[in-house]
Structure formats: structure tokens, C-alpha cells
Design a protein around this motif. Sequence first.
Motif, mmCIF file in Angstrom:
data_model
loop_
_atom_site.group_PDB
_atom_site.id
_atom_site.type_symbol
_atom_site.label_atom_id
_atom_site.label_comp_id
_atom_site.label_asym_id
_atom_site.label_seq_id
_atom_site.Cartn_x
_atom_site.Cartn_y
_atom_site.Cartn_z
ATOM 1 N N THR A 22 4.102 12.113 59.566
ATOM 2 C CA THR A 22 2.738 11.682 59.571
ATOM 3 C C THR A 22 1.820 13.134 59.724
ATOM 4 O O THR A 22 0.975 13.353 59.180
ATOM 5 C CB THR A 22 2.376 10.845 60.670
ATOM 6 N N VAL A 23 2.133 13.572 60.962
ATOM 7 C CA VAL A 23 1.009 14.570 61.534
ATOM 8 C C VAL A 23 1.476 16.109 60.841
ATOM 9 O O VAL A 23 0.340 16.685 60.379
ATOM 10 C CB VAL A 23 1.358 14.986 63.193
ATOM 11 N N HIS A 24 2.500 16.662 60.850
ATOM 12 C CA HIS A 24 2.984 17.953 60.542
ATOM 13 C C HIS A 24 3.592 18.037 59.065
ATOM 14 O O HIS A 24 4.189 19.106 58.797
ATOM 15 C CB HIS A 24 3.470 18.676 61.422
ATOM 16 N N ILE A 40 3.019 18.374 55.838
ATOM 17 C CA ILE A 40 2.695 19.365 54.689
ATOM 18 C C ILE A 40 2.655 20.742 55.352
ATOM 19 O O ILE A 40 3.347 21.798 54.712
ATOM 20 C CB ILE A 40 1.479 19.358 54.134
ATOM 21 N N SER A 41 2.502 21.046 56.622
ATOM 22 C CA SER A 41 2.645 22.263 57.144
ATOM 23 C C SER A 41 4.222 22.720 57.316
ATOM 24 O O SER A 41 4.777 23.854 57.483
ATOM 25 C CB SER A 41 1.819 22.554 58.349
ATOM 26 N N LEU A 71 -1.367 12.197 49.150
ATOM 27 C CA LEU A 71 -2.040 13.508 49.120
ATOM 28 C C LEU A 71 -2.130 13.826 47.612
ATOM 29 O O LEU A 71 -2.675 14.948 47.325
ATOM 30 C CB LEU A 71 -1.636 14.451 50.055
ATOM 31 N N ILE A 102 0.418 15.717 46.898
ATOM 32 C CA ILE A 102 1.260 17.091 46.928
ATOM 33 C C ILE A 102 2.604 16.761 46.480
ATOM 34 O O ILE A 102 3.219 16.277 47.136
ATOM 35 C CB ILE A 102 0.905 17.683 48.277
ATOM 36 N N LEU A 107 4.919 23.822 50.147
ATOM 37 C CA LEU A 107 4.335 24.934 50.015
ATOM 38 C C LEU A 107 5.230 26.346 49.898
ATOM 39 O O LEU A 107 6.489 25.936 50.382
ATOM 40 C CB LEU A 107 3.545 25.284 51.432
ATOM 41 N N THR A 114 5.588 29.438 54.877
ATOM 42 C CA THR A 114 5.201 28.645 56.350
ATOM 43 C C THR A 114 3.638 29.139 56.262
ATOM 44 O O THR A 114 2.929 30.061 55.990
ATOM 45 C CB THR A 114 5.983 29.062 57.367
ATOM 46 N N THR A 115 3.005 28.355 57.172
ATOM 47 C CA THR A 115 1.522 28.409 57.412
ATOM 48 C C THR A 115 1.174 28.659 58.805
ATOM 49 O O THR A 115 2.150 28.782 59.671
ATOM 50 C CB THR A 115 0.602 27.215 57.047
ATOM 51 N N THR A 155 0.022 27.195 61.004
ATOM 52 C CA THR A 155 0.484 26.092 61.934
ATOM 53 C C THR A 155 1.833 25.720 62.242
ATOM 54 O O THR A 155 2.060 24.763 62.955
ATOM 55 C CB THR A 155 -0.665 24.687 61.881
ATOM 56 N N THR A 156 2.570 26.253 61.214
ATOM 57 C CA THR A 156 3.908 25.863 61.265
ATOM 58 C C THR A 156 4.950 26.155 62.417
ATOM 59 O O THR A 156 5.336 25.285 62.828
ATOM 60 C CB THR A 156 4.619 26.515 60.165
#
Lengths: 500, 239
Positions: free
Chosen positions: B104-106, B108-109, B118, B120, B124, B127-128, B130-131
Motif C-alpha cells: 500500500t504505502v511504498h 511504487i518506490s 494507478l 503503472i 521503475l 530506485t528513487t 525514498t526507496t
Amino acid sequence: MMNKLGRLNRRQLMKSVGVAAAGGSLGLGSMLASRRGLAQNQEKKPRFLIVIAAGGGASIIDSFLAIPRSLSANPGTIHTLPDDAIFSPEGSPLRAVDQSGSEAGAIPIAWSANQSNFLRKNVNDILVATCTGTSVNHNVAQRRSLTGNEIWKGRTLQECVAAEYGATFPVPNVNMAGQGYSERGYDRDLPDFAVHEPVAGASVWPLGLDGALGINDLPSKELIVAARELRNQRLDPNTAFYRTFKGSKNLAIWEKQRTVNQSSLEAGELIKKLIFLEDSQSIPLSEYGLTPSPDAAAVREKFPRYASDPFQAQAALAFLLLKNRVTTTVTIGPSFDVLLSNGLQGEIYNPPLAFDYSHNAHRASQAIMWSRLLAAADGLIDLLKAQEFDASTGESFWDRSMIYIATEFGRDKTRGNNANEFGTGHHLNNGFAIISPMVRGNRVLGGVNYNTGLTYGWNPTTGEPVPEEEMAERYIFSGILHALGVDTSGADLPNVTAFV
Amino acid sequence: MFRDQLYLHAALLTAALGMGCLAEPVGPVPGADGGTGLDGSLLGPDGSIVLPDGGVVENQIPESEKARVQFKRQRRLRADFAAALGFSADEVCKELDRFDCFVTVHNISLGGVDAYNLGIFEPLEETTKTTPIAMERIALTGCRNRVDLDLDTPESALIFKNLAMDASGGLADVNAASVDDAIDALYKRFALRRANPEEIAELRGFYETVTASGDTKAARSWAILACFMVSTSVESLFY
């Protein structure tokens, strides 16, 4: 920037007075010289881009370029609207459509939609530029609406803005939309910091901005930091894995992210500034040592459905990201999911497939979705107007912001004879709405042929209509970047100065 | 490195040692067998080989030319952390004890996808920003839960077994074999290999940092952070 009558508006007057006072002279020459100096300084200050991703095909002739039935030679077969449903401020080329219905296609729920409130309030900041796109594929067209059909090495508008203004911002480019609107640009020379940070759930995303805040019963932060250092500096570098693959690009990125970027995000304690959820029994933030942002109440008031409507939650977070100078560009957009307030007894917040439900029920879909988008834009504008950006110039955040309603394409312009509801396919011909004090508002670049429903082009420098031309995506891309003051040297973009 | 290659290295190394010549020494695999090479030779702190006569063969770990390393991404990390910590996948981490960290929260990152909500469809590429933070939150939450379970119910402890504690909440003996075993278990569970002596020494030494901070639950804090360090190491998160 003066208005059409050559008068300074209130904001510009404040800036001029402030500059004159600072200069200690009220002579016109010194005042103008000071204004030039101010303008140069302002170029270094950030400007903000908010992209509202209108997924599914937001038809411009269902909003700002609506065609009154009485003006068309083919009112029954072209998508015209009853004259009394269309509002236009006196002397304005912009229009708004207020409609209601008893059902939306096969969905037996009454609906009503209003665009006129938004137009009344913001008419001087609204610019519409016509465009004929190059794809009727959703994903492809979404992407092209953000890259100008890849005109600048495939960079997105958001990446351009983040690269220009975002170097010192913690997360310069935040993207909460989906599909083609959330894709990364193609330019691999783009600075790392300008690449977008994806956000899946706006309400809880701020939790991901600190490694430990909001988790109970942990060792102290100092010990966690010490553990990180031991891991990063002694344990990892000595492993065979790390030594074998230390040339990896992905590991280099990771190294930077877990040191420089993480420190920057945590130092700002952003988690405390960006949470807009209410501290409640269902989500007891205080039990986890968290408190809502000081702006949370104002944001919740503006977007009251934040808990049930992801789009409103995105708008709420978008404001907090901008206000707290976390980001220079933020992208939001309603999803393709159907969203009802109370089953068949309530309202339709979001038709299935958003604007693309126009395949089934064009008028209802366009009306509901435009109303939904403009309400979110209006909330953001109100909040940004109320937030001071620079005390020395009297500028608000809104003074330096732009909302771009990006969409894939328009919809078919024809309908069954006098049909009140009908389905439409994708159509390349359309136009874009740009809302900002930084553009020459209350203006349409190009126009619409009332007899065909097709929009036509405009001169990129003068903005004069050119009925025999159609404009490609790159003109929109270039015009937006020009208005935002982005340095496009070497990008080989068309010269589009007509936006300002 | 594949198992066959490890065996090949070991065989070549043994042959070379047996011949008493190491003109082109073949690299051992540090820590692949608890601080010894596969042939049983002792390894130095940097992976070098300590010969029976006290001589040292320099570490020869070859650096990969292509260095193709990938972040494990959401689905695999969720499974790996669940397996390593002995939880079901949905027990590993919940933000505010409510929202699944991975799903739920993280999502996509962490390189997940969300086609239905979404749109998507592809993870990705990288990594971003916030990863790493997301991974640390997951690790701290999961490790805290595992440590508390192990310390509260030592009879069914999974990783931190038989940790003798003193009355003040500290480790009775940081040099106890049970401490080494716990560290070794962490490496076996997250890195799929045994801890080498240097890693054991580093993590054991970290206990001093914990006690020096005045932490009143030093054993617990040390255990959580030892787990945190190993679980968020690049070896645990990349492949």
C-alpha cells in the motif's frame, strides 16, 4: 506584465511600490530600472508547475471552447450545447458549461456539473491554446502531452522545470498520476534530482520521508544513524558482493540515495509538514509520535473528501509540497476507477475510465470530469494565493505557479442528430487549458470552427488566429516553458512567446 | 557467483596451494564458509588467504566488468523479508500498524507496479530518493517485531536464541557464542551465506556503541540494529 488596458494589477502595483520604496526614489526612471533589476532577480527564483493529468481525453469544446447551439450552422450534428448551459464573462472568449442529468450512460445516478464558478473567479489567469495531437493511443498521447512529442530529447515538462529550479529542493519533481503521465522522460543526461519521485498513495506517502519517525519502540535516532554509518562505511564495502559489483551504476545511485538524499529529506522533517490526515481514532497519529501538518486543517477544509477520494488527497499533498518548498513541480490526476459517494443513492465523483467514459456517455463524462478537475484547481489556487512566497515583493505562491491541464486528445465532434447523450471516440484535434498569473489570461490562442467543432491554429509569437493551421504538441511544450522562464538554450524548440 | 564456479575456485586454489606455487593466485570467497575459504583456508579481514606458515595471499576478488546489479523490487523483497524474519508476507511491516508497507504505502518506490489503481504497468528503472528510507522503515519494523518475539518467547526464538541478558536489559556477555550465532543467523537469512569473523566482530563491537549511548534496553536495541544493518545491506537488497 500589464493587463490588456496597460494598467498594473494589484499584485504588480505592490511590487512596484515596494521596489520604489526600497530604492528611496519615486522617479520613474529609477523605478523602472529597479523593476528591471527585480525582474532579473526574479528569474532566479523558482516557478512552480502543477500538471493536472486529465486522463481519457478532456475535450476543450466541452469546456472553455464550448460551442453554443445558436452559433453553429450544424447545431444538431456537431457537438454543440444549449445556449443557456454556456456562460461566458462579458467580452471574454472563454466559456464554461453548467449541466446536470438524471443518469450518466448506464449509470442511473443523477449528476450536476459546474464550470462557471471557476471561470468567473479565474478568468484573467486562463489561457487556452489549441492543439492537434499526433496519437489517439492513451499512453502515447499522454506522454506526448508532457514531452511535446519528445521535442527536447524526450524530457517531460516537469523534468525541465525541476532541472531549472529544483537543484536545492528536497524532492523537486513529484508525480502522483499514472499511465503515460507518470513515465520518465527519455533524456539520460537529465540531472538525477530532476527525475520524478512517484507517489502511490498521497495520504500516507509522507511516511516514507523519514527512516524511523512514526515507528514506535525503536532504538534512539542517534543509534540508528550510527548503525547506518557502520553498515555504509564498514560492513557493505568489505563484502565480496560489494567489491565485485562496486562498478554498478545501480549501486552508485543507491549509495547517493541512502546518504546524501536521505539526510536531506530527514533533516527537513518533512514528515511533520506533509501529513494532512486527521489525528483520529481510526488513524491515531499521535500514538505514533506524529502530528498533522500545521496546514492540515486548511487543506482538509479545501479538499474535504481527501479520505475517500484519492484525487483530492493528491491535491492536498500537492499544495503542501509546494508550500513547504519541497518540490517545484507536482503532477496529480484522477484515476480510471469509478468513485461514487454513496452507491446508487449518492453522487458520481469519478466515472469509470474518467474522461474516457465518453465512449459511452460523452456529455455526462466530460461535464463531471471537467467540473471535478476545475474544483481541484480552484482549491489549489485559493490555497496558493493565501500563501506568501516572498515578503519583499508581496508575491504569493500562486503568483509563481502554473496549472497545466494535460490531456491525451479531444473527442469526436459529431453526434447523432440532436442527441442529448452519445458516445465519442478519440480525436486528435483539441486544445489545452493553462491557468497562471504568468500567462496572458482571458485569451484563446487559435479558435474553434463552430460548424465543424474543430479547433484551428495560432501564430506562435503574436497569438493571432490562423484558421488554416493546426498546432502540434511542441508549441504547447515550448509556450509553457517560456512562460515558466525555463532556459531552453540549445533545445531547438519553436519560438513560442504568445503565452505571455 | 554460481556454486559450480565456487567449487572450481576452491579446486584450483587447493591445487595451487598443494603445488606450493601461487604465481596467479585464484581468489577465495570471503566468508563463504564462515570465515574460511571453501578449501578450509583461513581468510584475512579483506578476503586474503592466511597460509599455514603465516604468509598471506592477497585478496583477488575480481571486479565485475559489467556489474549488472539489480534492486530486488517489491514482490521479491516482501517474500525475502518474510522468509528471513519468519513472518507471513503481510506480517512483516505495516505503517501505523494499518497500511501494508510493501503493497500500500511504498509499493511504487520499491519497484512494484499497480495496473488497476494507478495504471503503472512497469516497475521503475531505478530506485528513487525514498526507496532507501522505505527499506529502512520496513527493516526497522520487521526487525523490531522479530526481536521482541525472540526475546519474549526464547523457547521459540528464531534468530536471537539463548541471548543471556543481565538485570539491566543488557547482554550478559557480548562475546558469548549465542551472540555470534545470532549474527551468523542474520547473514544466513538475509545474505544467504555465513557471517565472516570481521562481520561478527563489527556487529559485536557495535554493542559498545549501544551501551555508551545510555540505552536502557541495550540488548534489544543492539539486536534490532544488528538485524537492521544486515537486512538493509546491499547484499540483502540487490542481486
